[in-house]
Design an enzyme around this catalytic site. Structure first.
Site, PDB file in Angstrom:
ATOM      1  N   HIS A 193       2.969   6.806  12.119  1.00 44.24           N
ATOM      2  CA  HIS A 193       3.405   7.593  13.274  1.00 44.24           C
ATOM      3  C   HIS A 193       4.860   7.981  13.093  1.00 44.24           C
ATOM      4  O   HIS A 193       5.623   7.221  12.494  1.00 44.24           O
ATOM      5  CB  HIS A 193       3.235   6.779  14.577  1.00 44.24           C
ATOM      6  CG  HIS A 193       3.253   7.634  15.789  1.00 44.24           C
ATOM      7  ND1 HIS A 193       4.422   7.968  16.430  1.00 44.24           N
ATOM      8  CD2 HIS A 193       2.251   8.254  16.454  1.00 44.24           C
ATOM      9  CE1 HIS A 193       4.130   8.751  17.463  1.00 44.24           C
ATOM     10  NE2 HIS A 193       2.816   8.945  17.489  1.00 44.24           N
ATOM     11  N   GLU A 202      -5.283   7.096  17.033  1.00 47.47           N
ATOM     12  CA  GLU A 202      -6.490   7.795  16.599  1.00 47.47           C
ATOM     13  C   GLU A 202      -7.569   6.856  16.064  1.00 47.47           C
ATOM     14  O   GLU A 202      -8.743   7.183  16.086  1.00 47.47           O
ATOM     15  CB  GLU A 202      -6.129   8.829  15.511  1.00 47.47           C
ATOM     16  CG  GLU A 202      -5.098   9.847  15.932  1.00 47.47           C
ATOM     17  CD  GLU A 202      -5.621  10.878  16.892  1.00 47.47           C
ATOM     18  OE1 GLU A 202      -6.291  10.484  17.871  1.00 47.47           O
ATOM     19  OE2 GLU A 202      -5.377  12.059  16.685  1.00 47.47           O
TER      20      GLU A 202
HETATM   21  N1  ACO Z   1      -1.365   6.797   4.886  1.00 49.95           N
HETATM   22  C1  ACO Z   1      -0.658   6.662   3.750  1.00 49.95           C
HETATM   23  N2  ACO Z   1       0.662   6.930   3.652  1.00 49.95           N
HETATM   24  C2  ACO Z   1       1.277   7.353   4.761  1.00 49.95           C
HETATM   25  C3  ACO Z   1       0.603   7.509   5.984  1.00 49.95           C
HETATM   26  C4  ACO Z   1      -0.776   7.202   6.014  1.00 49.95           C
HETATM   27  N3  ACO Z   1      -1.489   7.323   7.112  1.00 49.95           N
HETATM   28  N4  ACO Z   1       1.467   7.943   6.902  1.00 49.95           N
HETATM   29  C5  ACO Z   1       2.656   8.073   6.302  1.00 49.95           C
HETATM   30  N5  ACO Z   1       2.541   7.709   5.006  1.00 49.95           N
HETATM   31  C6  ACO Z   1       3.596   7.658   4.022  1.00 49.95           C
HETATM   32  C7  ACO Z   1       3.883   9.032   3.419  1.00 49.95           C
HETATM   33  O1  ACO Z   1       3.069   9.317   2.311  1.00 49.95           O
HETATM   34  C8  ACO Z   1       5.340   8.870   3.055  1.00 49.95           C
HETATM   35  O2  ACO Z   1       5.410   8.095   1.874  1.00 49.95           O
HETATM   36  P1  ACO Z   1       6.484   8.404   0.725  1.00 49.95           P
HETATM   37  O3  ACO Z   1       7.819   8.230   1.400  1.00 49.95           O
HETATM   38  O4  ACO Z   1       6.181   7.388  -0.323  1.00 49.95           O
HETATM   39  O5  ACO Z   1       6.233   9.827   0.329  1.00 49.95           O
HETATM   40  C9  ACO Z   1       5.909   8.018   4.180  1.00 49.95           C
HETATM   41  O6  ACO Z   1       4.811   7.270   4.672  1.00 49.95           O
HETATM   42  C10 ACO Z   1       6.526   8.842   5.296  1.00 49.95           C
HETATM   43  O7  ACO Z   1       5.614   9.871   5.666  1.00 49.95           O
HETATM   44  P2  ACO Z   1       6.025  11.120   6.556  1.00 49.95           P
HETATM   45  O8  ACO Z   1       4.983  12.181   6.391  1.00 49.95           O
HETATM   46  O9  ACO Z   1       7.454  11.511   6.336  1.00 49.95           O
HETATM   47  O10 ACO Z   1       5.981  10.496   7.999  1.00 49.95           O
HETATM   48  P3  ACO Z   1       5.831  11.295   9.335  1.00 49.95           P
HETATM   49  O11 ACO Z   1       6.628  10.596  10.345  1.00 49.95           O
HETATM   50  O12 ACO Z   1       6.099  12.744   9.183  1.00 49.95           O
HETATM   51  O13 ACO Z   1       4.255  11.113   9.536  1.00 49.95           O
HETATM   52  C11 ACO Z   1       2.113  11.102  10.463  1.00 49.95           C
HETATM   53  C12 ACO Z   1       3.609  10.798  10.706  1.00 49.95           C
HETATM   54  C13 ACO Z   1       1.963  12.611  10.226  1.00 49.95           C
HETATM   55  C14 ACO Z   1       1.311  10.713  11.701  1.00 49.95           C
HETATM   56  C15 ACO Z   1       1.603  10.302   9.219  1.00 49.95           C
HETATM   57  O14 ACO Z   1       1.786   8.917   9.419  1.00 49.95           O
HETATM   58  C16 ACO Z   1       0.152  10.613   8.871  1.00 49.95           C
HETATM   59  O15 ACO Z   1      -0.108  11.623   8.196  1.00 49.95           O
HETATM   60  N6  ACO Z   1      -0.827   9.772   9.326  1.00 49.95           N
HETATM   61  C17 ACO Z   1      -2.235  10.022   9.059  1.00 49.95           C
HETATM   62  C18 ACO Z   1      -2.792  11.045  10.045  1.00 49.95           C
HETATM   63  C19 ACO Z   1      -2.897  10.478  11.462  1.00 49.95           C
HETATM   64  O16 ACO Z   1      -3.366   9.367  11.681  1.00 49.95           O
HETATM   65  N7  ACO Z   1      -2.470  11.311  12.430  1.00 49.95           N
HETATM   66  C20 ACO Z   1      -2.510  10.966  13.850  1.00 49.95           C
HETATM   67  C21 ACO Z   1      -1.129  10.614  14.350  1.00 49.95           C
HETATM   68  S1  ACO Z   1      -1.142  10.080  16.033  1.00 49.95           S
HETATM   69  C22 ACO Z   1      -1.126  11.520  16.908  1.00 49.95           C
HETATM   70  O17 ACO Z   1      -0.575  12.515  16.539  1.00 49.95           O
HETATM   71  C23 ACO Z   1      -1.840  11.558  18.196  1.00 49.95           C
END
Ligand code: ACO
Length: 359
Positions: free
Chosen positions: A246, A301
């Site tokens: 998140h 989610e």
């Molecule tokens: N699985 C694996 N790796 C992840 C995940 C995940 N679910 N989420 C973040 N990371 C990793 C990224 O790959 C990144 O790694 P790196 O630094 O080695 O490249 C690091 O964590 C940071 O990721 P960002 O994309 O910068 O984090 P951000 O704050 O933008 O992401 C998000 C938040 C989009 C929700 C992300 O965690 C994600 O894609 N989760 C999966 C999709 C999901 O569950 N979405 C629902 C969110 S809740 C809602 O909106 C209601």
């Protein structure tokens, strides 16, 4: 500049506060735990709309107004033609909503609030070759949604679980869809246009489109023993694990527990819950090992997927159900933006080529 506007403050709001370090969500002065499972949709809408709409009905009168709005919006469904049904459920619901009249008054807000709740069951049924079921304006909102979906009265536990879900997701600070709704509201385009902007942002898999893929992940894993190798392979491919991570929360999303509590009361979820918990624990352990620099925890989610599956919503419609709850927040934020905010118009830094001077 902050990538993805992380940590940028873009609004003052009285509507909700997300404390990502403490794992705490406050909605209009109440902790989520106090609201989820105790309030119905009408009461949540009253809480969120209070002070933002002149003439807002109170208590049972608002529940009645929502019932009347459902009946009025149902007459707008018209023909669910093949072109519309070829779209994904969220796109079909968005297309139906786009035909509703826009405006900026309470009547418009109530119509747009109930629109996803009326159109989603109709679209799900029509895609399965079944006729839409007209709303019963006398029923509470969540019970009527399930009745319109299944064509039979909802059980009390099912209606309570859907209420708990819709209230849990009704608002969440300046998430991507709420920000999109506020940007559009700031142009005075109308409440309906703001809702459509929110809905379009919600559809993405990084925001509200994740719970459908959570079911696909659980189905592919199949049994607890296969969780670890499956998840490791997914991460090795560079996939993200849906339902984890998140932007704001660095600890467990408090909404995950609110939903888990609601799920434990649903018989239909009992078989799946223990398996899902095993997958969750495996995912958290692997994320800790593979991404030690980032605290990646279960988000809303993951348990949304289990709850909506137990209520028999098809996975490809989960985002539409999310919209049934979050629309309350979009509308309240749109009004708050209109009442006190200026046109949202940030700056960009030009990094393109320098124009050639004419010789
Ligand atoms: N699985 C694996 N790796 C992840 C995940 C995940 N679910 N989420 C973040 N990371 C990793 C990224 O790959 C990144 O790694 P790196 O630094 O080695 O490249 C690091 O964590 C940071 O990721 P960002 O994309 O910068 O984090 P951000 O704050 O933008 O992401 C998000 C938040 C989009 C929700 C992300 O965690 C994600 O894609 N989760 C999966 C999709 C999901 O569950 N979405 C629902 C969110 S809740 C809602 O909106 C209601």
């Amino acid at each position: 500049m902050s990538d993805g506007l992380e940590n940028v403050v873009a609004a003052h709001t009285v509507l909700s506060e997300v404390d990502g370090a403490a794992g705490r969500l406050v909605i209009r002065g109440f902790e989520l735990e106090v609201l989820a499972g105790r309030l119905g949709v009408a009461a949540a809408a009253e809480l969120m709309f209070s002070g933002f709409f002149d003439g807002l009905p109170r208590g049972p009168a608002l529940a009645e107004a929502l019932g009347k709005a459902r009946a009025a919006v149902f007459t707008e469904i018209g023909g669910l033609d093949a072109g519309l049904l070829a779209l994904s459920p969220i796109e079909a619901v968005r297309a139906l909503m786009a035909r509703l009249e826009d405006g900026d008054d309470l009547a418009t807000a109530l119509r747009w609030l109930v629109a996803p709740a009326v159109f989603t069951p109709a679209v799900i049924r029509a895609r399965a070759g079944r006729k839409p079921v007209a709303p019963d304006p006398h029923l509470p909102h969540a019970a009527d949604i399930l009745r319109m979906l299944h064509g039979r009265p909802a059980g009390a536990a099912e209606a309570a679980a859907l209420d708990a879900y819709l209230v849990t997701v009704c608002d969440h600070g300046l998430n991507a869809s709420t920000f999109a709704a506020r940007v559009v509201a700031s142009t005075r385009a109308g409440l309906g246009s703001a809702v459509l902007a929110g809905l379009s942002a919600l559809k993405g898999p990084l925001h509200g489109g994740a719970p459908g893929p959570v079911i696909a992940m659980l189905d592919e894993i199949g049994e607890a023993a296969r969780a670890r190798p499956w998840l490791e392979e997914a991460l090795a491919r560079g996939d993200r694990l849906m339902g984890f991570g998140h932007r704001i929360y660095r600890v467990r999303d408090p909404r995950a527990d609110a939903l888990k509590r609601a799920i434990t009361r649903l018989d239909a979820a009992s078989g799946r819950l223990a398996f899902a918990e095993a997958v969750e624990q495996a995912a958290l352990a692997i994320l800790r090992e593979r991404k030690p620099a980032r605290s990646l925890q279960t988000n809303v989610e993951f348990y949304t997927a289990l709850l909506l599956e137990a209520l028999d919503f098809p996975p490809d419609s989960f985002t539409c159900v999310f919209a049934m709850g979050r629309v309350i927040g979009w509308l309240a934020h749109a009004q708050e933006q209109i009442a006190g905010g200026r046109l949202i118009r940030p700056q960009s830094v030009y990094v393109g080529p320098t124009p050639q001077r004419a010789a």
